[in-house]
Motif scaffolding. Structure first.
Motif, PDB file in Angstrom:
ATOM      1  N   LYS A 185     -35.831  36.503   8.587  1.00 25.18           N
ATOM      2  CA  LYS A 185     -34.664  35.286   8.442  1.00 25.18           C
ATOM      3  C   LYS A 185     -33.766  35.580   9.628  1.00 25.18           C
ATOM      4  O   LYS A 185     -33.426  34.284   9.980  1.00 25.18           O
ATOM      5  CB  LYS A 185     -34.417  35.230   7.030  1.00 25.18           C
ATOM      6  CG  LYS A 185     -35.465  34.734   5.903  1.00 25.18           C
ATOM      7  CD  LYS A 185     -35.774  33.080   6.336  1.00 25.18           C
ATOM      8  CE  LYS A 185     -36.846  32.931   5.290  1.00 25.18           C
ATOM      9  NZ  LYS A 185     -37.263  31.436   5.629  1.00 25.18           N
ATOM     10  N   GLN A 232     -31.859  32.136  10.505  1.00 25.65           N
ATOM     11  CA  GLN A 232     -31.495  31.361   9.029  1.00 25.65           C
ATOM     12  C   GLN A 232     -30.789  32.649   8.524  1.00 25.65           C
ATOM     13  O   GLN A 232     -31.284  32.859   7.326  1.00 25.65           O
ATOM     14  CB  GLN A 232     -32.832  31.084   8.637  1.00 25.65           C
ATOM     15  CG  GLN A 232     -33.647  30.046   9.197  1.00 25.65           C
ATOM     16  CD  GLN A 232     -34.796  29.708   8.708  1.00 25.65           C
ATOM     17  OE1 GLN A 232     -35.657  30.430   8.118  1.00 25.65           O
ATOM     18  NE2 GLN A 232     -35.408  28.639   9.132  1.00 25.65           N
ATOM     19  N   ALA A 272     -30.405  32.182   4.436  1.00 26.32           N
ATOM     20  CA  ALA A 272     -31.514  32.560   3.401  1.00 26.32           C
ATOM     21  C   ALA A 272     -31.217  34.046   2.804  1.00 26.32           C
ATOM     22  O   ALA A 272     -31.436  34.175   1.677  1.00 26.32           O
ATOM     23  CB  ALA A 272     -32.570  32.547   4.113  1.00 26.32           C
ATOM     24  N   ARG A 317     -30.438  34.950  -1.038  1.00 27.08           N
ATOM     25  CA  ARG A 317     -31.199  36.192  -1.647  1.00 27.08           C
ATOM     26  C   ARG A 317     -30.166  37.185  -2.446  1.00 27.08           C
ATOM     27  O   ARG A 317     -30.153  37.560  -3.700  1.00 27.08           O
ATOM     28  CB  ARG A 317     -32.037  36.955  -0.730  1.00 27.08           C
ATOM     29  CG  ARG A 317     -32.623  38.067  -1.436  1.00 27.08           C
ATOM     30  CD  ARG A 317     -33.373  38.926  -0.415  1.00 27.08           C
ATOM     31  NE  ARG A 317     -32.284  39.645   0.320  1.00 27.08           N
ATOM     32  CZ  ARG A 317     -32.061  40.968   0.130  1.00 27.08           C
ATOM     33  NH1 ARG A 317     -32.532  41.418  -1.322  1.00 27.08           N
ATOM     34  NH2 ARG A 317     -31.198  41.568   0.459  1.00 27.08           N
ATOM     35  N   TRP A 328     -39.197  35.275  -5.562  1.00 27.51           N
ATOM     36  CA  TRP A 328     -38.622  34.131  -4.729  1.00 27.51           C
ATOM     37  C   TRP A 328     -38.567  34.290  -3.317  1.00 27.51           C
ATOM     38  O   TRP A 328     -38.982  33.201  -2.642  1.00 27.51           O
ATOM     39  CB  TRP A 328     -37.067  34.189  -5.179  1.00 27.51           C
ATOM     40  CG  TRP A 328     -36.058  33.265  -4.486  1.00 27.51           C
ATOM     41  CD1 TRP A 328     -36.167  31.690  -4.758  1.00 27.51           C
ATOM     42  CD2 TRP A 328     -35.525  33.390  -3.222  1.00 27.51           C
ATOM     43  NE1 TRP A 328     -35.116  31.184  -4.028  1.00 27.51           N
ATOM     44  CE2 TRP A 328     -34.997  31.965  -2.749  1.00 27.51           C
ATOM     45  CE3 TRP A 328     -35.347  34.232  -2.301  1.00 27.51           C
ATOM     46  CZ2 TRP A 328     -34.218  31.996  -1.655  1.00 27.51           C
ATOM     47  CZ3 TRP A 328     -34.620  33.987  -1.015  1.00 27.51           C
ATOM     48  CH2 TRP A 328     -34.086  32.846  -0.953  1.00 27.51           C
ATOM     49  N   TYR A 330     -41.974  33.004  -2.666  1.00 32.43           N
ATOM     50  CA  TYR A 330     -42.090  31.227  -2.408  1.00 32.43           C
ATOM     51  C   TYR A 330     -41.317  30.842  -1.225  1.00 32.43           C
ATOM     52  O   TYR A 330     -41.841  29.744  -0.663  1.00 32.43           O
ATOM     53  CB  TYR A 330     -41.026  30.677  -3.631  1.00 32.43           C
ATOM     54  CG  TYR A 330     -40.735  29.499  -3.592  1.00 32.43           C
ATOM     55  CD1 TYR A 330     -41.325  28.419  -3.623  1.00 32.43           C
ATOM     56  CD2 TYR A 330     -39.267  29.103  -3.158  1.00 32.43           C
ATOM     57  CE1 TYR A 330     -40.767  26.922  -3.659  1.00 32.43           C
ATOM     58  CE2 TYR A 330     -38.937  27.829  -2.838  1.00 32.43           C
ATOM     59  CZ  TYR A 330     -39.628  26.884  -3.383  1.00 32.43           C
ATOM     60  OH  TYR A 330     -39.372  25.424  -2.991  1.00 32.43           O
ATOM     61  N   ASP A 331     -40.117  31.361  -0.795  1.00 37.40           N
ATOM     62  CA  ASP A 331     -39.290  30.947   0.319  1.00 37.40           C
ATOM     63  C   ASP A 331     -40.233  31.235   1.553  1.00 37.40           C
ATOM     64  O   ASP A 331     -40.185  30.305   2.565  1.00 37.40           O
ATOM     65  CB  ASP A 331     -37.925  31.925   0.446  1.00 37.40           C
ATOM     66  CG  ASP A 331     -37.097  31.178   1.600  1.00 37.40           C
ATOM     67  OD1 ASP A 331     -36.925  30.152   1.337  1.00 37.40           O
ATOM     68  OD2 ASP A 331     -36.754  31.822   2.286  1.00 37.40           O
ATOM     69  N   ILE A 375     -44.547  29.401   0.551  1.00 40.39           N
ATOM     70  CA  ILE A 375     -44.749  28.152  -0.480  1.00 40.39           C
ATOM     71  C   ILE A 375     -43.728  26.943   0.184  1.00 40.39           C
ATOM     72  O   ILE A 375     -44.192  25.613   0.128  1.00 40.39           O
ATOM     73  CB  ILE A 375     -44.624  28.321  -2.025  1.00 40.39           C
ATOM     74  CG1 ILE A 375     -45.647  29.348  -2.393  1.00 40.39           C
ATOM     75  CG2 ILE A 375     -44.853  27.068  -2.619  1.00 40.39           C
ATOM     76  CD1 ILE A 375     -45.602  29.679  -3.871  1.00 40.39           C
ATOM     77  N   LYS A 376     -42.641  27.342   0.286  1.00 40.68           N
ATOM     78  CA  LYS A 376     -41.657  26.122   0.470  1.00 40.68           C
ATOM     79  C   LYS A 376     -41.877  25.687   1.817  1.00 40.68           C
ATOM     80  O   LYS A 376     -42.192  26.325   2.935  1.00 40.68           O
ATOM     81  CB  LYS A 376     -39.976  26.918   0.915  1.00 40.68           C
ATOM     82  CG  LYS A 376     -39.203  26.112   1.042  1.00 40.68           C
ATOM     83  CD  LYS A 376     -37.631  26.890   1.151  1.00 40.68           C
ATOM     84  CE  LYS A 376     -36.579  25.792   1.617  1.00 40.68           C
ATOM     85  NZ  LYS A 376     -35.120  26.745   1.540  1.00 40.68           N
ATOM     86  N   GLN A 377     -41.746  24.215   2.099  1.00 43.94           N
ATOM     87  CA  GLN A 377     -42.229  23.292   3.416  1.00 43.94           C
ATOM     88  C   GLN A 377     -41.121  23.819   4.182  1.00 43.94           C
ATOM     89  O   GLN A 377     -39.909  23.574   4.134  1.00 43.94           O
ATOM     90  CB  GLN A 377     -42.108  21.845   2.944  1.00 43.94           C
ATOM     91  CG  GLN A 377     -43.440  21.547   1.956  1.00 43.94           C
ATOM     92  CD  GLN A 377     -44.787  21.884   2.671  1.00 43.94           C
ATOM     93  OE1 GLN A 377     -44.632  21.822   3.718  1.00 43.94           O
ATOM     94  NE2 GLN A 377     -45.842  22.222   1.887  1.00 43.94           N
ATOM     95  N   GLN A 378     -41.539  24.301   5.370  1.00 42.90           N
ATOM     96  CA  GLN A 378     -40.567  24.523   6.664  1.00 42.90           C
ATOM     97  C   GLN A 378     -41.366  24.625   7.923  1.00 42.90           C
ATOM     98  O   GLN A 378     -42.708  25.150   7.759  1.00 42.90           O
ATOM     99  CB  GLN A 378     -39.685  25.705   6.155  1.00 42.90           C
ATOM    100  CG  GLN A 378     -40.369  26.894   5.779  1.00 42.90           C
ATOM    101  CD  GLN A 378     -39.475  28.073   5.483  1.00 42.90           C
ATOM    102  OE1 GLN A 378     -38.572  28.450   6.291  1.00 42.90           O
ATOM    103  NE2 GLN A 378     -39.957  28.792   4.567  1.00 42.90           N
ATOM    104  N   ARG A 399     -43.426  28.280   7.831  1.00 42.63           N
ATOM    105  CA  ARG A 399     -43.853  28.571   6.871  1.00 42.63           C
ATOM    106  C   ARG A 399     -45.003  29.623   7.149  1.00 42.63           C
ATOM    107  O   ARG A 399     -46.164  29.312   7.923  1.00 42.63           O
ATOM    108  CB  ARG A 399     -44.335  27.495   5.808  1.00 42.63           C
ATOM    109  CG  ARG A 399     -44.967  27.994   4.419  1.00 42.63           C
ATOM    110  CD  ARG A 399     -45.110  26.658   3.469  1.00 42.63           C
ATOM    111  NE  ARG A 399     -46.556  25.870   4.166  1.00 42.63           N
ATOM    112  CZ  ARG A 399     -47.179  24.965   3.454  1.00 42.63           C
ATOM    113  NH1 ARG A 399     -46.901  24.963   2.475  1.00 42.63           N
ATOM    114  NH2 ARG A 399     -47.917  24.233   3.911  1.00 42.63           N
TER     115      ARG A 399
END
Length: 459
Positions: free
Chosen positions: A163, A168, A171, A175, A215, A218-219, A222-225, A228
């Motif tokens: 990250k 980023q 992020a 966490r 989590w 997911y980040d 799965i999360k739209q970015q 990803r």
């Protein structure tokens, strides 16, 4: 808030083309806040351990921390290598390579995390034969159970590296806030409500990191970015993994040997008895506030310099380094001025229910000395961040060993017959100050060029 809405491309443009000081501040702010949160976690842990676990449990956990970090140093070194390598590809704007290298880093990190679990158990078995018999059972209990947490600890460090390399840092802040809240909740449950002692401390970490790991998945997946990740059609790329080993191994070894040095220092401390060990733990936990906050800009230095070096903007990368040193100096002095007068008040928080004047006195004395060493440590960490950005990890290995082994540990061995346990406290100040000066001088003697950018041969 506008920064949080920026796309990865916009963040890349800001780092490569924006004003250095404002960008450094914007990127460092989440990291500094994260550092504050991160440094509060051991403070909260120490509060519950000292007030509801007792001196022996608190001392055992203090002793065990560097043992865990010897193995966790692998993940921290690997995460630093990932931050440099992925950061330079991000600077080139190569999104496909960023994703590819991120997946390889996660895969390799998970393997190392799984391997570390049984190693920690065997270390626990061995160490209990060489420590104070009063705390030995608690040390074995804590370390053997903590082996189940190790793979998740590795994933957290790898996530931070990915990250930060993507620009980023918020992020990693999210966490860390989640981890702090979870640790508070579970520490209250297992240490205060159920009074489980060393077991409770591990259960708190295990439950917290389990939720955090879910989590993280997911980040990342799965999360739209834009960045990803997906393991679809994934295959291990051994060339990429070898490159991580080449760049990361010195940092990994540096972290491991540094924490091995801390472990040996704790061996010296524990010989003075459980109360001194507990006091040392209290001072170290509080000192994390002064150490972690100003030195946290080291991560931002690595991100900004790696991306600028990756785009061949060497003059700006140099400017980032110089201005980071100034910012680090200002932050560290500010922390010293704020924390030092309040040293005893901070220590007394850890002695609310079991007030021991001997522990309070030793911890306060240690904390005041530790506080002044933050200045040298911050400058040391800024230079280290710059070296990591260039891929000069062999130098960071040598410097890490010199700081803890060459200066601090030898200082302790030479002066302990005169200073007693005070040799540990003064050794911290001595080693950080000397190494910061040497590091800054050394940085101007090496070529300012990347040791990573030849990764174009990777598939």
């Amino acid at each position: 808030m506008n920064f949080l809405k920026k796309s990865p491309a916009d963040r890349r443009k800001m780092i490569l083309e924006g004003n250095i000081l404002s960008t450094l501040f914007i990127l460092s702010l989440p990291t500094i806040i994260m550092a504050l949160v991160q440094s509060m976690i051991p403070v909260f842990d120490g509060f519950f351990l000292n007030n509801y676990g007792g001196v022996l449990v608190a001392g055992a956990v203090t002793f065990s921390a560097p043992v865990i970090n010897i193995l966790n140093g692998l993940s921290m070194g690997l995460g630093s290598a990932g931050m440099a390598i992925i950061g330079q590809f991000n600077g080139l704007g190569d999104v496909k390579r960023v994703k590819h290298m991120s997946l390889q880093l996660l895969f390799f990190g998970l393997i190392l995390g799984i391997i570390s679990a049984p190693l920690l158990y065997f270390l626990a078995k061995i160490l209990t034969n060489y420590v104070n018999p009063e705390v030995a059972p608690y040390i074995f209990q804590y370390l053997s159970l903590y082996s189940f947490v190790m793979p998740m600890l590795f994933m957290a460090a790898i996530y931070n590296g990915i990250k930060n390399a993507m620009g980023q840092p918020e992020a990693t802040l999210i966490r860390m806030i989640m981890l702090m809240v979870l640790k508070l909740i579970f520490s209250f449950i297992f240490l205060k409500v159920f009074s489980l002692g060393a077991k409770g401390a591990v259960f708190s970490s295990f439950c917290s990191y389990t939720i955090i790991t879910l989590w993280l998945y997911y980040d990342l997946f799965i999360k739209q970015q834009d960045y990803r990740l997906s393991f679809k059609n994934f295959r291990p790329d051994w060339a990429s993994i070898r490159e991580y080993i080449r760049i990361g191994l010195p940092s990994m070894l540096a972290s491991m040997f540094v924490y091995l040095g801390f472990f040996l220092i704790n061996m010296e401390v524990q010989s003075y008895g459980p109360k001194v060990l507990a006091a040392q733990g209290i001072a170290s936990n509080i000192n994390a506030l002064t150490f972690t906050v100003p030195s946290s800009i080291s991560t931002t230095v690595t991100t900004m310099m790696a991306m600028n070096v990756g785009s061949n903007n060497i003059p700006k990368a140099k400017d980032v380094y110089k201005k980071s040193l100034i910012m680090g100096a200002i932050l560290s002095i500010s922390m010293i001025v704020i924390i030092t007068p309040l040293s005893r008040s901070f220590v007394e928080i850890f002695q609310r229910t079991i007030r021991d004047e001997e522990i309070i006195s030793i911890a306060t004395h240690a904390l005041k000395i530790y506080n002044f060493s933050v200045f040298g440590f911050t400058l040391y960490m800024v230079v280290q961040g710059a070296l990591l950005a260039l891929g000069r990890t062999k130098i960071t290995l040598a410097a890490g060993l010199l700081r803890v082994w060459g200066f601090r540990y030898i200082f302790i061995l030479l002066t302990k017959h005169i200073l007693g346990v005070n040799a540990v406290f003064w050794g911290n100040l001595f080693s950080n100050t000397i190494c910061a000066a040497l590091y800054i001088i050394l940085f101007y003697k090496i070529p300012f060029k990347s040791d990573i950018i030849d990764l174009d041969h990777l598939s």
